[in-house]
Design an enzyme around this catalytic site. Structure first.
Site, PDB file in Angstrom:
ATOM      1  N   HIS A 121       2.544  28.969  63.286  1.00 21.73           N
ATOM      2  CA  HIS A 121       2.791  27.588  62.567  1.00 21.73           C
ATOM      3  C   HIS A 121       2.381  27.781  61.216  1.00 21.73           C
ATOM      4  O   HIS A 121       1.392  26.923  60.746  1.00 21.73           O
ATOM      5  CB  HIS A 121       2.301  26.684  63.567  1.00 21.73           C
ATOM      6  N   GLU A 137       7.447  28.424  59.854  1.00 21.82           N
ATOM      7  CA  GLU A 137       7.001  28.766  61.081  1.00 21.82           C
ATOM      8  C   GLU A 137       7.960  29.549  61.642  1.00 21.82           C
ATOM      9  O   GLU A 137       8.870  29.458  62.398  1.00 21.82           O
ATOM     10  CB  GLU A 137       6.730  27.496  61.945  1.00 21.82           C
TER      11      GLU A 137
END
Ligand code: TA6
Length: 297
Positions: A164, A267
């Protein structure tokens, strides 16, 4: 080269090579910051970051595993696999738990670190038992992250996951993401409609999209910082692009009111149709390499 430090309640590792500095929290094996000498940082870390046990640090590269986002928004096989998880927090189970630093190999111009998440024997219900999770970090002229899952059990395992990554940008109004054109994406802010990306992505409001069928490379063009930040992924065809913009920022922890202008999440993921199935004994990795190139003058 590699120094153990403490930030708040967390054990962290500061890595220096001849041209860069990297900071990693042992909790969650979370890269917190990455900066090459004389350049703007590549990775964004909140000025309001707090370093508390069991709590995510806002920024860096949180590891989302063994599911991404809301468990109930995952494919049925993933939901079924972890239906016993209680609690079932957003972005899975391991980003706020302690990992182990297994190995460090530091040379003048490159460093390798291997982090492992060793599952608790009596993990809470719903754990994907017998899955070894590793994060391998290789720093040379680029930052390479590889998240590998090894199914040591006898049953197949389903999971979704993401690195992420919070990128630092000069100004979200001025950057654009290249390499998405033609890809399909899920517009999570409009009933998860499926749409097609036309041209480069610019930002004019809250953005929270799941891109599918992506090429290996996408880039962030940042004119004010005279650079392109490149992401080269492997083992992934999906990625989430997220900027909270103004209103959502106010609901985020560890997030200054104007921070949305200086960050952008891309991400690298295995989500939705790109979720992972591991047969007994199988090992799969999700990897991304990050680097910046100056715009030709
Ligand atoms: O990746 C996008 C997202 O799912 C956003 O919707 C937002 O929730 C973000 O992740 C941050 O989640 P967190 O739990 O780290 O605050």
């Amino acid at each position: 080269q590699v120094e153990r430090i403490e930030l708040g309640e967390l054990v962290c590792w500061r890595v220096r090579t001849s041209g860069a500095e990297l900071l990693i929290a042992q909790q969650g094996a979370q890269v917190l910051s990455y900066q090459r000498d004389g350049e703007a940082p590549l990775i964004w870390l909140s000025e309001q970051a707090s370093y508390r046990k069991g709590q995510g640090v806002r920024g860096g590269v949180p590891v989302c595993w063994p599911w991404f986002g809301d468990l109930q928004r995952n494919p049925a096989a993933v939901q079924q696999m972890y239906r016993g998880s209680d609690p079932a927090p957003a972005h899975g189970l391991v980003r706020n738990l302690d990992w182990q630093l297994l190995e460090v190999d530091a040379r003048a111009d490159a460093v390798d670190l291997d982090f492992a998440f060793i599952q608790p024997e009596q993990g809470p219900a719903g754990w994907p038992h017998n899955v070894d999770l590793r994060l391998h970090i290789h720093l040379d002229q680029r930052l390479h992250l590889s998240l590998s899952s090894h199914n040591r059990g006898t049953q197949p395992v389903s999971l979704s996951q993401a690195l992420h990554t919070y990128f630092a940008v000069s100004d979200i109004h001025q950057v654009q993401v290249e390499g998405l054109a033609g890809s399909h994406y899920i517009e999570t802010l409009h009933d998860w409609e499926e749409r097609t990306q036309h041209g480069d992505l610019v930002f004019e409001g809250e953005t929270d999209r799941i891109y599918l069928d992506l090429p290996e490379r996408v880039s962030i063009l940042d004119p004010a910082w005279q650079r392109r930040v490149h992401l080269h992924s492997s083992g992934s065809r999906s990625a989430v692009v997220w900027n909270p913009w103004i209103d959502k920022s106010l609901r985020l922890s560890q997030f200054a009111s104007d921070a949305w202008q200086r960050m952008l999440c891309i991400e690298t993921a295995n989500v939705l149709d790109d979720a992972v199935q591991l047969a007994a004994g199988e090992r799969k990795s999700l990897a991304v390499s990050l680097w910046a190139e100056p715009l030709s003058r």
